[in-house]
Motif scaffolding. Structure first.
Motif, PDB file in Angstrom:
ATOM      1  N   GLN A  42      35.351  24.838  -6.700  1.00  0.00           N
ATOM      2  CA  GLN A  42      35.607  25.003  -8.256  1.00  0.00           C
ATOM      3  C   GLN A  42      36.097  23.556  -8.673  1.00  0.00           C
ATOM      4  OE1 GLN A  42      34.512  26.578 -10.649  1.00  0.00           O
ATOM      5  NE2 GLN A  42      35.952  28.045 -11.212  1.00  0.00           N
ATOM      6  N   PHE A  43      36.779  22.920  -7.767  1.00  0.00           N
ATOM      7  CA  PHE A  43      37.169  21.480  -8.372  1.00  0.00           C
ATOM      8  C   PHE A  43      36.063  20.615  -8.396  1.00  0.00           C
ATOM      9  CE2 PHE A  43      38.008  17.102  -6.818  1.00  0.00           C
ATOM     10  CZ  PHE A  43      39.207  16.730  -7.737  1.00  0.00           C
ATOM     11  N   ALA A  44      35.016  20.590  -7.513  1.00  0.00           N
ATOM     12  CA  ALA A  44      34.064  19.868  -7.655  1.00  0.00           C
ATOM     13  C   ALA A  44      33.027  20.313  -8.973  1.00  0.00           C
ATOM     14  CB  ALA A  44      32.957  20.069  -6.325  1.00  0.00           C
ATOM     15  N   THR A  45      32.905  21.467  -9.170  1.00  0.00           N
ATOM     16  CA  THR A  45      31.930  21.889 -10.311  1.00  0.00           C
ATOM     17  C   THR A  45      32.568  21.385 -11.567  1.00  0.00           C
ATOM     18  OG1 THR A  45      31.668  23.773  -9.064  1.00  0.00           O
ATOM     19  CG2 THR A  45      31.214  23.807 -11.608  1.00  0.00           C
ATOM     20  N   TYR A  46      34.114  21.093 -11.470  1.00  0.00           N
ATOM     21  CA  TYR A  46      34.852  20.742 -12.894  1.00  0.00           C
ATOM     22  C   TYR A  46      34.447  19.242 -13.104  1.00  0.00           C
ATOM     23  CZ  TYR A  46      37.141  24.803 -14.115  1.00  0.00           C
ATOM     24  OH  TYR A  46      37.748  26.203 -14.713  1.00  0.00           O
ATOM     25  N   TYR A  47      34.662  18.511 -11.619  1.00  0.00           N
ATOM     26  CA  TYR A  47      34.200  17.044 -11.732  1.00  0.00           C
ATOM     27  C   TYR A  47      32.873  16.874 -12.251  1.00  0.00           C
ATOM     28  CZ  TYR A  47      33.321  12.345 -10.153  1.00  0.00           C
ATOM     29  OH  TYR A  47      32.989  11.039 -10.447  1.00  0.00           O
ATOM     30  N   LEU A 101      42.505  24.485 -14.943  1.00  0.00           N
ATOM     31  CA  LEU A 101      41.379  24.311 -15.725  1.00  0.00           C
ATOM     32  C   LEU A 101      40.523  25.803 -15.781  1.00  0.00           C
ATOM     33  CD1 LEU A 101      39.673  21.069 -14.517  1.00  0.00           C
ATOM     34  CD2 LEU A 101      40.848  21.411 -16.506  1.00  0.00           C
ATOM     35  N   ASP A 102      40.749  26.531 -14.787  1.00  0.00           N
ATOM     36  CA  ASP A 102      40.380  28.013 -14.878  1.00  0.00           C
ATOM     37  C   ASP A 102      40.877  28.655 -15.886  1.00  0.00           C
ATOM     38  OD1 ASP A 102      38.482  27.894 -12.833  1.00  0.00           O
ATOM     39  OD2 ASP A 102      39.652  28.671 -11.313  1.00  0.00           O
ATOM     40  N   LYS A 103      42.272  28.790 -15.955  1.00  0.00           N
ATOM     41  CA  LYS A 103      43.051  29.328 -17.240  1.00  0.00           C
ATOM     42  C   LYS A 103      42.469  29.041 -18.658  1.00  0.00           C
ATOM     43  CE  LYS A 103      47.295  29.869 -14.555  1.00  0.00           C
ATOM     44  NZ  LYS A 103      48.761  29.433 -14.486  1.00  0.00           N
ATOM     45  N   VAL A 104      42.420  27.688 -18.817  1.00  0.00           N
ATOM     46  CA  VAL A 104      41.680  27.331 -20.198  1.00  0.00           C
ATOM     47  C   VAL A 104      40.388  27.752 -20.410  1.00  0.00           C
ATOM     48  CG1 VAL A 104      41.415  25.423 -21.646  1.00  0.00           C
ATOM     49  CG2 VAL A 104      43.267  25.200 -20.093  1.00  0.00           C
ATOM     50  N   SER A 105      39.570  27.394 -19.416  1.00  0.00           N
ATOM     51  CA  SER A 105      38.056  27.962 -19.451  1.00  0.00           C
ATOM     52  C   SER A 105      38.008  29.398 -19.718  1.00  0.00           C
ATOM     53  CB  SER A 105      37.184  27.541 -17.910  1.00  0.00           C
ATOM     54  OG  SER A 105      37.434  26.308 -17.767  1.00  0.00           O
ATOM     55  N   ASP A 106      38.843  30.205 -18.888  1.00  0.00           N
ATOM     56  CA  ASP A 106      38.664  31.687 -19.207  1.00  0.00           C
ATOM     57  C   ASP A 106      39.063  31.977 -20.555  1.00  0.00           C
ATOM     58  OD1 ASP A 106      38.057  32.121 -16.406  1.00  0.00           O
ATOM     59  OD2 ASP A 106      40.078  32.713 -16.051  1.00  0.00           O
ATOM     60  N   LYS A 160      41.123  21.312 -22.938  1.00  0.00           N
ATOM     61  CA  LYS A 160      40.246  20.949 -21.761  1.00  0.00           C
ATOM     62  C   LYS A 160      39.802  19.671 -21.647  1.00  0.00           C
ATOM     63  CE  LYS A 160      36.432  22.922 -18.968  1.00  0.00           C
ATOM     64  NZ  LYS A 160      35.289  23.875 -19.052  1.00  0.00           N
ATOM     65  N   LYS A 161      39.297  19.024 -22.762  1.00  0.00           N
ATOM     66  CA  LYS A 161      38.841  17.603 -22.585  1.00  0.00           C
ATOM     67  C   LYS A 161      39.848  16.689 -22.036  1.00  0.00           C
ATOM     68  CE  LYS A 161      34.921  17.715 -25.970  1.00  0.00           C
ATOM     69  NZ  LYS A 161      34.452  17.519 -26.990  1.00  0.00           N
ATOM     70  N   ALA A 162      41.226  16.960 -22.608  1.00  0.00           N
ATOM     71  CA  ALA A 162      42.456  16.225 -22.315  1.00  0.00           C
ATOM     72  C   ALA A 162      42.861  16.232 -20.887  1.00  0.00           C
ATOM     73  CB  ALA A 162      43.492  16.394 -23.260  1.00  0.00           C
ATOM     74  N   LEU A 163      42.639  17.575 -20.511  1.00  0.00           N
ATOM     75  CA  LEU A 163      42.977  17.715 -18.939  1.00  0.00           C
ATOM     76  C   LEU A 163      42.065  17.104 -17.889  1.00  0.00           C
ATOM     77  CD1 LEU A 163      44.118  21.668 -19.299  1.00  0.00           C
ATOM     78  CD2 LEU A 163      45.780  19.617 -18.725  1.00  0.00           C
ATOM     79  N   MET A 164      40.823  17.282 -18.441  1.00  0.00           N
ATOM     80  CA  MET A 164      39.710  16.635 -17.601  1.00  0.00           C
ATOM     81  C   MET A 164      39.913  15.085 -17.420  1.00  0.00           C
ATOM     82  SD  MET A 164      37.548  18.935 -16.666  1.00  0.00           S
ATOM     83  CE  MET A 164      35.651  18.587 -16.824  1.00  0.00           C
ATOM     84  N   GLN A 165      40.422  14.376 -18.622  1.00  0.00           N
ATOM     85  CA  GLN A 165      40.660  12.947 -18.582  1.00  0.00           C
ATOM     86  C   GLN A 165      41.788  12.829 -17.637  1.00  0.00           C
ATOM     87  OE1 GLN A 165      38.894  10.638 -20.023  1.00  0.00           O
ATOM     88  NE2 GLN A 165      40.158   9.020 -19.475  1.00  0.00           N
ATOM     89  N   GLN A 166      42.711  13.467 -17.905  1.00  0.00           N
ATOM     90  CA  GLN A 166      43.981  13.452 -16.992  1.00  0.00           C
ATOM     91  C   GLN A 166      43.722  13.357 -15.658  1.00  0.00           C
ATOM     92  OE1 GLN A 166      47.280  15.959 -18.126  1.00  0.00           O
ATOM     93  NE2 GLN A 166      48.092  15.755 -15.766  1.00  0.00           N
ATOM     94  N   TYR A 167      42.960  14.266 -15.029  1.00  0.00           N
ATOM     95  CA  TYR A 167      42.660  14.763 -13.913  1.00  0.00           C
ATOM     96  C   TYR A 167      41.549  13.747 -13.169  1.00  0.00           C
ATOM     97  CZ  TYR A 167      45.235  18.874 -14.505  1.00  0.00           C
ATOM     98  OH  TYR A 167      46.263  19.710 -14.920  1.00  0.00           O
ATOM     99  N   PHE A 168      40.489  13.269 -14.008  1.00  0.00           N
ATOM    100  CA  PHE A 168      39.356  12.766 -13.462  1.00  0.00           C
ATOM    101  C   PHE A 168      39.044  11.311 -13.920  1.00  0.00           C
ATOM    102  CE2 PHE A 168      38.174  17.463 -13.214  1.00  0.00           C
ATOM    103  CZ  PHE A 168      38.192  17.651 -11.771  1.00  0.00           C
ATOM    104  N   GLY A 169      39.837  11.104 -14.772  1.00  0.00           N
ATOM    105  CA  GLY A 169      39.740   9.785 -15.633  1.00  0.00           C
ATOM    106  C   GLY A 169      38.578   9.559 -16.572  1.00  0.00           C
TER     107      GLY A 169
END
Length: 396
Positions: free
Chosen positions: A110-115, A163-168, A387-396
């Motif tokens: 799931q981590f890879a899929t979000y990346y 990210l699952d919680k936000v995506s759900d 979600k976009k903000a979290l993705m930026q925080q986690y993956f840059g």
């Protein structure tokens, strides 16, 4: 720490070459459309009358497998979806989607899929993409060289859980919007029956008799290169969806360009309908916020004589399933390589014309539903920003 995909995926390969046919049954087979929304869409599998998986045992999906588009139009390359097995189902991995199976000791699927959703990853995909006339693609060997961040496994699980919680929640909000859209469609049928076979026996007329304008515009000289970040809105087919106007790809032109399209100046309460291409027959009403506006050649303005036909009634008639099917058949009747509906064909459309007070009663119902949709859409917009903000925080 970053690692090569080839170092943390135990399997990256294309699927089985199986000719799928319309009307076939049996064990489902993945195809490009299966992951078009970054989710496994079980309504978009293919079939080939395969009843026994013995020949395809090596191609049966496993829980946690990731499917990725590697042969497609350039904008869809790298699109990925995580497969979560349901009960004892068996699904065959078909051609034109790669399967990526992680080494779960190092990489949480799931981590890879979000990346794979991130601009960082998609930029790497762009660098390995090879373009041809009709499509673009990348190779398995090139994909294996693409890098992915690799925090500790517990941290990967924590990030994926957030990210699952936000995506759900995003999925739930979208489902709520879909249900409200279905409610409007059902209400239309309840009040007016079939607009094609006229099951309730309403008066009928030609569309031209209850409209003061039917017409489409043009693309300003210079095409996309002549668009601006502000000015007069230029409505294009990508903005028009069934019952929904999308602002995302809204183009703008100068006052001088707009004057050349004054014959298709948009007015409040105009109805839009797409008349060419893959999105033909989609329809919605102009939002007041986009005015002043013009339309290009792929969009027609239908301006109702409101003492006879309510615009909300008209737009919902166009997107009624039976009426839309009729429009699509008209669009295909010319024998051209792409669907198109002419101005004359629109003018000649036979439509039902219930009493105006009945139309207005329906429009009042739709406006109430739209208020509910607005509240849900605002919540959805905030969740997508989060979600976009979290993705930026986690993956840059």
């Amino acid at each position: 720490m970053k690692v090569r995909l080839g170092d943390v995926f135990t399997l990256i390969r294309n699927g089985a070459s199986i000719k799928q046919t319309d009307g076939a049954t049996g064990i489902p087979i993945t195809r490009i459309e299966t992951i078009s929304n970054r989710e496994i869409d079980r309504n978009r599998f293919g079939y080939a009358d395969i009843m026994d998986t013995t020949k395809y045992e090596d191609y049966i999906l496993q829980d946690g497998d990731i499917l990725m588009s590697h042969i497609n139009s350039e904008t869809h390359l790298g699109k990925a979806a995580l497969y979560k097995k349901q009960n004892n189902e068996q699904i065959i991995h078909g051609m034109n989607l790669l399967i990526l199976r992680t080494n779960k000791s190092f990489l949480f699927p799931q981590f890879a899929t979000y990346y794979f959703e991130t601009p960082v990853f998609l930029m790497q995909i762009k660098r390995i993409t090879k373009k041809s006339v009709n499509q673009a693609s990348f190779t398995v060997s090139a994909l294996k060289e693409v890098e992915i961040p690799l925090p500790p496994l517990d941290e990967q699980r924590r990030i994926a859980a957030v990210l699952d919680k936000v995506s759900d929640l995003i999925i739930k909000r979208r489902a709520q919007l879909d249900k409200l859209d279905e409610l409007v469609k059902a209400r239309f049928v309840e009040m007016f029956g079939s607009p094609v076979s006229n099951t309730l026996g309403w008066n009928q007329t030609k569309l031209s008799k209850v409209t003061s304008k039917i017409g489409s515009g043009a693309t300003p000289r210079g095409g996309k290169e002549s668009y601006h970040s502000e000015g007069v809105s230029l409505i294009r087919s990508m903005n028009i969806h069934d019952g929904l106007f999308l602002y995302k790809d809204l183009a703008h032109i100068t006052d001088e360009q707009a004057r050349q399209l004054d014959n298709v100046a948009v007015e409040d309460q105009d109805v839009f309908i797409n008349i060419t291409g893959a999105s033909v027959a989609r329809s919605c009403i102009v939002p007041h916020e986009v005015l002043p506006a013009r339309v290009n050649q792929h969009v027609a303005i239908i301006r109702c004589i409101q003492s006879q036909m309510n615009p909300i009634f008209a737009s919902n008639m166009f997107i009624n399933d039976e009426f839309k099917k009729q429009l699509l058949e008209i669009g295909e009747s010319g024998g051209a390589t792409r669907q198109a509906i002419t101005k004359q064909q629109l003018q000649d459309l036979n439509i039902i014309l219930p009493p105006l007070e009945h139309q207005i009663k329906f429009a009042t119902f739709v406006n109430a539903i739209n208020q509910s949709k607005l509240t849900i859409q605002q919540s959805l917009d905030k969740l997508e920003i989060l979600k976009k903000a979290l993705m930026q925080q986690y993956f840059g």
